[in-house]
Scaffold this motif. Structure first.
Motif, PDB file in Angstrom:
ATOM      1  N   GLY A 102     -25.733  -5.880  -9.686  1.00 39.68           N
ATOM      2  CA  GLY A 102     -25.742  -4.690  -8.830  1.00 39.68           C
ATOM      3  C   GLY A 102     -27.058  -4.498  -8.106  1.00 39.68           C
ATOM      4  O   GLY A 102     -27.097  -4.039  -6.967  1.00 39.68           O
ATOM      5  N   SER A 117     -24.903  -3.420 -12.875  1.00 42.01           N
ATOM      6  CA  SER A 117     -26.243  -3.439 -12.290  1.00 42.01           C
ATOM      7  C   SER A 117     -27.298  -3.856 -13.299  1.00 42.01           C
ATOM      8  O   SER A 117     -28.272  -4.522 -12.959  1.00 42.01           O
ATOM      9  CB  SER A 117     -26.589  -2.068 -11.724  1.00 42.01           C
ATOM     10  OG  SER A 117     -25.805  -1.812 -10.588  1.00 42.01           O
ATOM     11  N   PRO A 173     -27.240  -0.205  -4.651  1.00 43.45           N
ATOM     12  CA  PRO A 173     -26.644  -1.092  -5.654  1.00 43.45           C
ATOM     13  C   PRO A 173     -25.166  -0.766  -5.816  1.00 43.45           C
ATOM     14  O   PRO A 173     -24.675   0.253  -5.311  1.00 43.45           O
ATOM     15  CB  PRO A 173     -27.439  -0.776  -6.924  1.00 43.45           C
ATOM     16  CG  PRO A 173     -28.039   0.545  -6.698  1.00 43.45           C
ATOM     17  CD  PRO A 173     -28.170   0.736  -5.220  1.00 43.45           C
ATOM     18  N   ILE A 174     -24.448  -1.601  -6.531  1.00 45.02           N
ATOM     19  CA  ILE A 174     -22.998  -1.443  -6.659  1.00 45.02           C
ATOM     20  C   ILE A 174     -22.615  -0.065  -7.182  1.00 45.02           C
ATOM     21  O   ILE A 174     -21.687   0.564  -6.671  1.00 45.02           O
ATOM     22  CB  ILE A 174     -22.422  -2.554  -7.561  1.00 45.02           C
ATOM     23  CG1 ILE A 174     -22.468  -3.885  -6.824  1.00 45.02           C
ATOM     24  CG2 ILE A 174     -20.994  -2.243  -7.991  1.00 45.02           C
ATOM     25  CD1 ILE A 174     -22.047  -5.073  -7.655  1.00 45.02           C
ATOM     26  N   HIS A 175     -23.330   0.434  -8.185  1.00 43.39           N
ATOM     27  CA  HIS A 175     -22.941   1.716  -8.777  1.00 43.39           C
ATOM     28  C   HIS A 175     -23.126   2.881  -7.807  1.00 43.39           C
ATOM     29  O   HIS A 175     -22.359   3.838  -7.843  1.00 43.39           O
ATOM     30  CB  HIS A 175     -23.662   1.964 -10.105  1.00 43.39           C
ATOM     31  CG  HIS A 175     -25.140   1.896 -10.043  1.00 43.39           C
ATOM     32  ND1 HIS A 175     -25.823   0.706 -10.138  1.00 43.39           N
ATOM     33  CD2 HIS A 175     -26.079   2.852  -9.912  1.00 43.39           C
ATOM     34  CE1 HIS A 175     -27.124   0.948 -10.070  1.00 43.39           C
ATOM     35  NE2 HIS A 175     -27.295   2.232  -9.934  1.00 43.39           N
TER      36      HIS A 175
END
Length: 134
Positions: free
Chosen positions: A107, A102, A119-121
């Protein structure tokens, strides 16, 4: 669950925490130098191995125990699971590991493209950020 924290507020919190972590790394470097008989650290891999777990502990304990880092507290949001409970250490590890993606920007772009604004996380750690106003 849909996150109600905007990209601008996330970046603000990341910036705030960046300065705190930067200061923390200086402190850890000072301790390592003192332990090393006041000799500078010449092995950057060793320094990486010392500071990365320390940085992870700051974020992980902040997220798991208090739901917020200092940056998140300043920007008035917290991290929770879908059921509203505190996140686990496993979730914090996944979130911390993927936060590097990110930080490069990928992300955070993912946040703009998915319907839950995660976001991806956050997506893969099954967590989300929620605004708090006190």
């Amino acid at each position: 669950m849909k996150s109600d924290v905007t990209l601008f507020r996330r970046i603000g919190s990341i910036s705030y925490d960046f300065f705190l972590v930067f200061s923390f790394v200086f402190f850890v470097a000072g301790v390592v130098i003192l332990v090393n008989n006041k000799e500078p650290i010449t092995n950057s891999f060793f320094f990486f191995l010392v500071t990365l777990p320390a940085i992870f502990l700051y974020f992980s304990i902040s997220w798991v125990k208090g739901r917020q880092t200092l940056g998140m507290r300043a920007w008035k949001f917290e991290i929770v699971q879908k059921n509203g409970a505190n996140i686990t250490f496993k979730q914090s590890f996944v979130r911390f590991s993927l936060a590097i993606v990110s930080l490069i920007g990928l992300g955070l772009i993912f946040q703009l493209l998915n319907k839950n604004r995660l976001p991806i996380h956050d997506y893969y750690s099954r967590t989300y950020l929620s605004s708090i106003y006190k």
